[in-house]
Write an enzyme that holds these catalytic residues in place. Structure first.
Site, PDB file in Angstrom:
ATOM      1  N   PHE A   1       1.743   3.110   2.452  1.00 52.02           N
ATOM      2  CA  PHE A   1       2.656   3.313   3.584  1.00 52.02           C
ATOM      3  C   PHE A   1       3.331   2.034   4.037  1.00 52.02           C
ATOM      4  O   PHE A   1       4.051   2.032   5.016  1.00 52.02           O
ATOM      5  CB  PHE A   1       1.874   3.903   4.769  1.00 52.02           C
ATOM      6  CG  PHE A   1       1.310   5.244   4.467  1.00 52.02           C
ATOM      7  CD1 PHE A   1       2.101   6.375   4.569  1.00 52.02           C
ATOM      8  CD2 PHE A   1      -0.009   5.381   4.056  1.00 52.02           C
ATOM      9  CE1 PHE A   1       1.595   7.622   4.301  1.00 52.02           C
ATOM     10  CE2 PHE A   1      -0.528   6.636   3.779  1.00 52.02           C
ATOM     11  CZ  PHE A   1       0.266   7.757   3.892  1.00 52.02           C
TER      12      PHE A   1
ATOM     13  N   ASP B   1     -15.264   2.721   4.552  1.00 53.54           N
ATOM     14  CA  ASP B   1     -14.493   2.415   3.339  1.00 53.54           C
ATOM     15  C   ASP B   1     -14.839   1.006   2.875  1.00 53.54           C
ATOM     16  O   ASP B   1     -13.963   0.196   2.570  1.00 53.54           O
ATOM     17  CB  ASP B   1     -12.993   2.538   3.622  1.00 53.54           C
ATOM     18  CG  ASP B   1     -12.180   2.527   2.321  1.00 53.54           C
ATOM     19  OD1 ASP B   1     -12.766   2.795   1.256  1.00 53.54           O
ATOM     20  OD2 ASP B   1     -10.975   2.240   2.392  1.00 53.54           O
TER      21      ASP B   1
ATOM     22  N   GLY C   1       0.829  -1.195   0.000  1.00 49.19           N
ATOM     23  CA  GLY C   1       0.000   0.000   0.000  1.00 49.19           C
ATOM     24  C   GLY C   1       0.857   1.235   0.000  1.00 49.19           C
ATOM     25  O   GLY C   1       2.072   1.181  -0.214  1.00 49.19           O
TER      26      GLY C   1
END
EC number: 2.7.11.1
Length: 1576
Positions: A567, A772, A565
């Site tokens: 990070f 989300d 991803g």
């Protein structure tokens, strides 16, 4: 004989009979002159004035017998009338007329008037016995009541004198206290040393008077040192540690025998409320709100919240007011304020640890919808566990309520001035000291920011910088960098912009400490300014740059890369210890606070979720490493650091306190701390504080003073890398996004959709939302079950709270939630809105779920097509494409359409959708839960199919065999085998006597309703038997006889009707099987008339007659009350409407199962009655006659008595007057707390009967249940005329058991007299009998002879039975059948024997044998049975007489006196016309009169019963047996009809004198006069 001679003979007979009647009845015989229709006087009408005769009381029952003789009398029946009755019921007169009419027909051809008068006289005497016992008991009751009133007046006088004395003492004590306070005040105002001041402070603390012990009504449960649950009720004060104007804090220990509790100490807060306002209705209402708050707070248990174990509100024992006790958890360590008084400031790592504890405690409170409202240093207490110290929050919520209540109306004189917690300039902008009640969760965040300032800069900082501007300008710039941002965010003026507790917990400064903090410059609060404890400390950067071992590399083997991803990355690992596979997410922590907070928020969210369809979270930790250049520089210095220091942080469940949770806290307490030491003395504690994280450069100068700006320094510049590792459940490399591209079968689609929905329902119930939700975040395990994950945007739903807690502060309408949004195709429209102040809740996830379901239903050829179609359906019109594979009527279309509504209020919640019919049923193993849902909703199409299958089951034989398994287990008194045979026999006797009373009132038996639809009138905890028929209708068996009859009356047109019912009511068996059946007898009067008081009175009169009919219930009384009176009392006690059902159920047990004290405790435990009014319950706990009870109520309520209570009292007064006119036999009491089934009798009169001889056992209950009838009245069938019903219900089982105990008692008394058959002799007509006669034979059977005899007995209506097989002996038969109540055993002889023409008869009662000719057996038995009936009647009369004489007999030693009563009658004693009962009543009456005077004579005495008036008795006193002249004068002065009688009396006295008798009692049974006549 011709007609003329016949008439002449009749006239002669009439004249002779009239002459005889005049001689017998004298003045009581009267000839009436009655004119007929032709105005001719009929000279053959006579009236005999009859009255009852009693030796110890006046005549009560009176009646005139009027006889009209025809010319052909006595060959023609005379006209008989009964007139002018006194104390005789109309029903009794009708009964007597029937008897007289029957007797007159039997005596045709004979003189009959005297016989008829004798019958009337006999019945009047019988009724006299009942009435005299009633009047005697009333008189005795009055005497007892007068004595009780005198004693009570004396006690009241003593109490009043004692109160005056106590008041004087208290006044003197108050004056003395004021003198001491004034002296102390003056001593403090004079200059003196600090040690002197400390001494005075101690003396002031010890002035508080401590009670010897405090008792709590509710049991208090705590866990001891072994984690075992122990309970106690009483605490003992040890020492008062703090005394303020508002409350007193006392150390207490529990009074318990548990060894584990011996060392436990608790904190008791005592608040005294004594000003008059708090005794008013408004004041009580505020106190009641405080109780509700404490009731909600005491159930909170959290590791970082100091528990409130119990509270109790009591009235002050002296004077007016209240005393509130609150028992709390106690810490023997410091409060945060005491700690800062000692060490001035704390290092940043300690502040971080304490801040983490405080925020977790606040987060838990806020999750429950509670605001602390009073967060300051004194409300943060430190606890020690193992080698760690942590902070807890205490006094949340209620202490601010107390301050606000005191501010509006001071609790007492001393509490008028309370010191403010904060300086005026530092109050949150949204509140002030006077309006702190409006404090919200964001107010707590403001106070938390001030706490952080005080921990970093010292407790005094708020006094020195007393405004927000000064804090921002001079203090915050000197803090460490990340703390500057933290405090600024907490002190935002706009409360909407302040972070929540969850947001702050997610911030890296709280969760990670200084692991990612850059070094800061030294400020004003430098290391040199701090007190040094434990030597020179190294800086934060030194601590962070030391070498450490990687936990990740040590514990895990990295196997496979799963994804990356923005990070970090996710890898599949294998744990080296347990060998299992996990997914580990590795995230590089950057210097951006917002990004770090987002990452940590996911960790925090996962830590609170545990569900089968949510990705499981295990643990997380942070590892740091330095760049090579930096590592080399620090490696030489790192040798001096503690090798045990570990920078890994374990984020487990936030509600728990794991062992390594506070690993960074460096406060160490040496040995045990003495709680009694002076906390103000720094030298009194052995505490060392190691500032292991203190840096030489603690502060940083911030050039920009804006609150919103946060400083950021990149970690890479300092050579420090920090990585967050999150260990999670491993799912196969598969998500919903991978399988959604292919066509998913419909059943599989709904299975996955339901699992997603269940996961959402779970997280929404926890007060969170995902925000989300998309196919890529929905993972599938190896079994293709859903695992919801990736909570990067999940947030707390701050709208979530308990709607039932009204006292809790509501969230401000202006509070914002996080504004981050998820993937654009799935995100809800309200999240995309750019307008400020747009609010959203968990419905945003439901919109995303609708898009996901739509995507599961569709098949797309290209990605562009997918985006275009989804974008179209996202429009407000929700335009479905033409290629949508399902119709508009399908479940798929309906669910998607409702989920994609742009108005969130029109979308269903996750739980609503889960429970709706729109979701198709599950299949496979999950069908059971779905079947239960379908059964609970009869409107589904599957309902009837399920019922058909349910009722189509094949019966199980084992269930048939075990259905009656527990039927033989009796719950009553019956325990012996012989008693069980008596049960039905005695029940029949009792039932017949009760029914006889009801029929006397004109009642007819009605049909019972055994099955009807289940009623909502019964509570769930009532064991009513519920059934289900084939059509799915929920039915029930009768739980009582009241509700079914009310339902029947409501549905049918009923005029005035009196009915009774004997029917079974049912209770559900605890272990299953056949329901328990209880026989119940009810009597009801239904009418459309408005004379309700009369029907209520008649029902109570019928109850009274039943109590009189059954001898075991003679010591009973009747209690009456009105539902409106009880309702007014509940209003007075401030019992809320929704709690009255349970409250009245508990009140109904007063003086029966429970005492008043036990009832109070039960009401207190269940929180049914507020403590402010609970003590007032005793005002209504009385049982008085109506006038005294009504007077007490009027005194209590005064002019504020509710109108419905006045109306109810007036109604009861009318009923009581009617009952007195009906002359009920039992005592009638008014009891305001008398209640049974309040919901049934609401709005009407209620009454009960209790047996005082059986510990106030409830015998029956009843009342008027018009409202219950109206409840069942169908709206379309209602008429203008209301239906009124009143009734009573008896449990036959209780009546039978009562009689059984009565029989046993008399058996035990009779057994000492060695009676051959004590059972039958002692109870007379109440002896249970199966038959009277048993026909048997000895030896060889003689069945034909026995049948012949049995047929003859049955023809004579004699109850008889046969023993088919011959017995070996007569004693065997008697022993075997004695318990069945059989009186006679007839032994039939065999043919061809000497005694074949005779029968041997054994009388079991008398233990006598007789030989009776075979053809005379029937008539002989009839004579014996009649004699038994006469004896039983005599026995019953004697028992009534003995009962009436029991108060006299206890003063007379009857064992030492031998009283011989002899009757001197007007006629020969053996004359059949002077019946035995006349003689017996006269002698019994004389016996009673002599008993009171027999103590004066120690020798045997003789009493003469005479029929003399008062004048003759007076003249007797002037005569002697030796003075013939005195007797001549007496005889000549008497009427001619009395002279012969007086001569016979003289002869009797002379005879006794010749027998050397010294004295004789002469008693007149006419005037109740008694005279001791000397014979010598």
């Amino acid at each position: 004989m011709d007609a003329a001679k016949r008439l002449e003979l009749c006239k002669e007979i009439q004249e002779n009979e009239i002459e005889a009647l005049k001689a017998i009845f004298m003045d009581d015989f009267e000839e009436l002159k009655v004119r007929n229709a032709w105005n001719v006087t009929n000279g053959h009408v006579y009236c005999i004035h009859l009255c009852s005769r009693s030796a110890n009381s006046k005549s009560i029952a009176k009646l005139d017998l009027c006889i009209e003789l025809g010319r052909s009398y006595p060959y023609v029946k005379p006209v008989i009338k009964l007139q002018n009755g006194e104390n005789v019921l109309n029903s009794q007169i009708r009964f007597l007329l029937d008897k007289l009419d029957t007797k007159a027909k039997d005596l045709l051809g004979e003189e009959m008037i005297f016989e008829l008068a004798s019958i009337v006289q006999d019945y009047l005497n019988d009724w006299q016995s009942d009435l005299s016992s009633q009047f005697a008991s009333l008189e005795e009751e009055r005497a007892v009541q007068l004595k009780h009133d005198r004693e009570r007046a004396e006690v009241d006088l003593q109490l009043r004198l004692k109160r005056e004395k106590d008041a004087l003492f208290e006044e003197e004590q108050t004056l003395q206290n004021k003198i001491q306070d004034e002296l102390q005040r003056r001593s403090y105002e004079t200059p003196q040393s600090s040690s002197k001041k400390k001494t005075n402070s101690k003396e002031t603390t010890s002035l508080e008077t401590l009670p010897t012990s405090i008792y709590f009504d509710c049991s208090i449960s705590v866990r001891d040192c072994h984690d075992s649950l122990v309970t106690f009720n009483r605490v003992l004060p040890l020492y008062t540690i703090s005394h303020s104007n508002l409350s007193t804090l006392t150390l207490v220990k529990p009074e318990s025998k548990e060894i584990s509790l011996q060392d436990c100490v608790f904190l008791l807060r005592t608040v005294r409320i004594s000003t008059p306002y708090w005794s008013t209705e408004d004041g009580k209402r505020e106190i009641q709100e405080l109780e509700y708050e404490l009731e909600s707070l005491k159930v909170i248990r959290h590791d970082l919240l100091a528990s409130i174990y119990e509270y109790q509100l009591e009235r002050e024992t002296r004077g007016y007011g209240w005393r509130l006790y609150v028992l709390q958890e106690y810490s023997p360590k410091f409060t945060l304020f005491s700690l800062l008084q000692t060490v001035l400031t704390l290092d940043v790592e300690t502040v971080r640890a304490f801040s983490n504890n405080i925020l977790e405690g606040l987060a838990e409170l806020h999750r429950l919808g509670i605001s602390h409202k009073s967060l300051h240093l004194d409300n943060v207490v430190l606890f020690h566990s193992g080698h760690r110290t942590f902070a807890k929050l205490m006094d949340f919520g209620f202490t601010r309520t107390l301050r606000d209540m005191n501010a509006s109306h001071p609790f007492n004189i001393n509490s008028q001035s309370i010191t403010n917690i904060l300086p005026e300039g530092l109050y949150p902008p949204e509140v002030s000291e006077s309006s702190f009640a409006a404090a919200s969760r964001k107010t707590d965040i403001w106070c938390f920011g001030l706490l952080v300032l005080q921990m970093l800069c010292g407790a005094h900082v708020l006094n020195k910088f007393s405004s927000l501007k000064l804090i921002m300008t001079h203090v915050i710039p000197l803090l460490p960098g990340s703390y500057q941002d933290l405090v600024r965010r907490c002190l935002m003026r706009d409360s909407r912009k302040r972070p929540s507790a969850i947001d702050l917990l997610s911030s890296h400064v709280i969760r990670l400490g200084t692991a990612v903090l850059p070094p800061v410059e030294q400020g004003t609060f430098s290391k040199s300014a701090r007190p040094s404890y434990g030597g020179q400390q190294d800086g934060i950067i030194d601590l962070l740059y030391r070498k450490s071992v990687s936990r990740y590399e040590t514990d895990f083997e990295e196997l496979e890369f799963l994804g990356r991803g923005g990070f970090g990355e996710v890898v599949k690992v294998k744990n080296r210890i347990d060998g299992r596979f996990y997914a580990v997410k590795k995230l590089v922590l950057l210097s951006d606070d917002k990004e770090n907070s987002r990452i940590l928020r996911e960790v925090m969210t996962l830590s609170r979720l545990h569900h089968e369809h949510v990705v499981r979270y295990y643990t997380a930790w942070v590892e740091t490493e330095a760049n090579d250049t930096v590592t080399e520089i620090i490696s030489s210095d790192s040798e001096s650091l503690s090798q045990s220091l570990n920078m890994a942080v374990d984020f487990r469940q936030s509600s728990s306190l794991p062992a390594d949770k506070l690993s960074s806290l460096d406060i160490h307490f040496e040995d045990d701390y003495n709680s009694s030491a002076d906390e103000e003395d720094p030298e009194a504690s052995d505490i060392s504080f190691q500032y292991s994280n203190t840096s030489d450069k603690e502060g940083s100068s911030d050039k920009d003073s804006s609150i919103e700006e946060a400083s950021s320094v990149k970690t890479q510049e300092n050579g420090l890398n920090a990585t967050l590792y999150i260990q999670m459940e491993y799912c196969e490399k598969l998500s919903l996004q991978d399988i959604i591209r292919d066509k998913i079968p419909v059943d599989e689609m709904w299975r996955l959709f339901r699992q997603i929905l269940e996961a959402l329902a779970y997280i929404h119930s926890r007060g969170m939302m995902h925000r989300d939700l998309k196919p890529g975040n929905i993972f599938l395990d190896e079994n293709r079950n859903v695992k919801l994950g990736d909570f990067g945007l999940a947030t707390e739903n701050e709208n979530y709270q308990d709607n039932n807690d009204k006292w809790k502060n509501r969230q401000s309408a202006d509070e914002d939630l996080t504004t981050g949004v998820g993937t654009a195709l799935y995100v809800a429209p309200e999240l995309l809105s750019r307008r400020n102040g747009v609010r959203y809740d968990a419905k945003v996830d439901m919109y995303s779920l609708g898009i996901i379901l739509f995507e599961m239903c569709m098949t797309f050829s290209t990605s562009m097509e997918r985006i275009r179609i989804i974008d179209t359906i996202r429009s407000p019109s929700i335009s479905f494409p033409s290629t949508f594979p399902f119709s508009r009527a399908s479940h798929e279309f309906k669910v998607i359409h409702c989920l994609l509504q742009h108005d969130p209020t029109k979308r269903p919640s996750s739980q609503e959708l889960l429970e709706s019919e729109a979701i198709p049923p599950k299949v496979g193993e999950e069908f059971i839960q779905e079947g239960l849902r379908l059964l609970s909703n009869p409107n589904t199409p599957y309902y009837l199919k399920l019922l058909k299958v349910l009722f189509g089951q094949v019966p199980d034989r084992h269930k048939d065999f075990t259905y009656d398994f527990n039927l033989s287990e009796e719950s009553g008194v019956l325990s012996k085998v012989s008693d069980r045979g008596w049960d039905s026999l005695l029940a029949c006797l009792v039932r017949d006597h009760v029914v006889k009373v009801f029929r006397r009132h004109g009642a007819k038996e009605r049909e019972s309703h055994i099955l009807f639809p289940k009623s909502s009138q019964y509570d769930k905890d009532q064991a009513s038997v519920s059934l289900l028929d084939k059509n799915g209708t929920l039915l029930q068996l009768p739980y009582d006889t009241v509700l079914p009859y009310a339902r029947n009356v409501a549905r049918n047109a009923v005029e005035e009707e009196k009915t009774y019912l004997i029917s079974d009511v049912f209770r559900e068996a605890k272990g299953g099987g056949r329901p328990k059946a209880i026989k119940e007898i009810s009597f009801d009067i239904t009418t459309n008339s408005d004379n309700l008081d009369w029907y209520d009175a008649e029902t109570i009169k019928a109850l009274d007659e039943v109590l009189t009919e059954i001898p075991s219930l003679t010591e009973s009384c009747i209690l009456i009350n009105h539902a409106d009176i009880l309702s007014s009392i509940l209003d007075y006690l401030q019992v809320s409407k929704d709690k009255r059902r349970m409250a009245t159920h508990i009140l109904g047990q007063i003086n029966q199962r429970l005492t008043l004290s036990q009832v109070r405790n039960q009401l207190r435990i269940e929180s049914l009655v507020p403590s402010t009014t609970l003590d007032d319950l005793s005002l209504f706990d009385f049982r008085e006659n109506y006038e005294e009870g009504a007077s007490k109520l009027r005194k209590i309520f005064g002019k504020e008595m509710p109108q419905k209570m006045r109306t109810a009292l007036n109604y009861m007064e009318r009923v009581v007057k009617l009952l007195r006119a009906l002359k009920i036999s039992h005592q009638l009491y008014f009891m305001p707390l008398c209640v049974y089934n309040f919901e049934f009798y609401d709005g009407g009169l209620m009454f009960q009967a209790i047996n005082l001889a059986e510990k106030s056992e409830l015998i029956c209950a009843g009342g008027r249940y018009d409202k219950l009838v109206r409840f069942f009245d169908p709206p379309l069938m209602r008429t203008a005329r209301k239906k009124h019903v009143v009734g009573i219900c008896f449990a036959l089982e209780k009546l039978v058991f009562s009689m059984l105990r009565y029989i046993r008692f008399h058996n035990s008394k009779q057994s000492s007299k060695h009676s051959p058959s004590p059972t039958l002799k002692s109870v007379g007509p109440w002896a249970p009998r199966r038959v009277d006669v048993l026909v048997t034979s000895i030896g060889k059977d003689s069945i034909l002879e026995k049948c012949s005899l049995l047929q003859e007995l049955w023809a004579l209506n004699i109850q008889a039975d046969i023993v088919l097989r011959g017995a070996s002996s007569l004693e065997e038969i008697v022993t075997h059948y004695r318990s069945e109540g059989i009186n006679w055993v007839l032994v039939v002889r065999q043919k061809n024997t000497q005694m074949e023409h005779s029968v041997k008869a054994r009388n079991i009662l008398k233990n006598e044998d007789d030989e009776i000719r075979f053809d005379e057996v029937g008539m002989w038995l009839l004579g014996e049975i009649n004699e038994r009936k006469r004896n039983e009647s005599m026995l019953q009369s004697k028992r009534i007489l003995d009962s009436a004489q029991q108060d006299v007999a206890k003063f007379v030693d009857t064992s030492q006196s031998n009283l011989d009563v002899q009757l001197i009658s007007l006629k020969d004693v053996n004359d059949r016309k002077y019946k035995w009962k006349h003689k017996q009543n006269a002698m019994n009456k004389v016996y009673d009169l002599v008993q009171s005077a027999i103590r004066e004579s120690s020798e045997d005495a003789i009493a003469l019963a005479v029929d003399c008036d008062s004048e003759a008795m007076e003249k007797l006193r002037s005569t002697t047996t030796l003075d013939e002249e005195s007797w001549k004068r007496l005889i000549e002065s008497c009427p001619a009809s009395q002279r012969e009688y007086m001569q016979r009396l003289q002869k009797k006295l002379v005879t006794l004198a010749e027998q050397d008798k010294k004295r004789v009692w002469i008693c007149s049974f006419r005037t109740n006069e008694i005279y001791l006549y000397g014979l010598k």
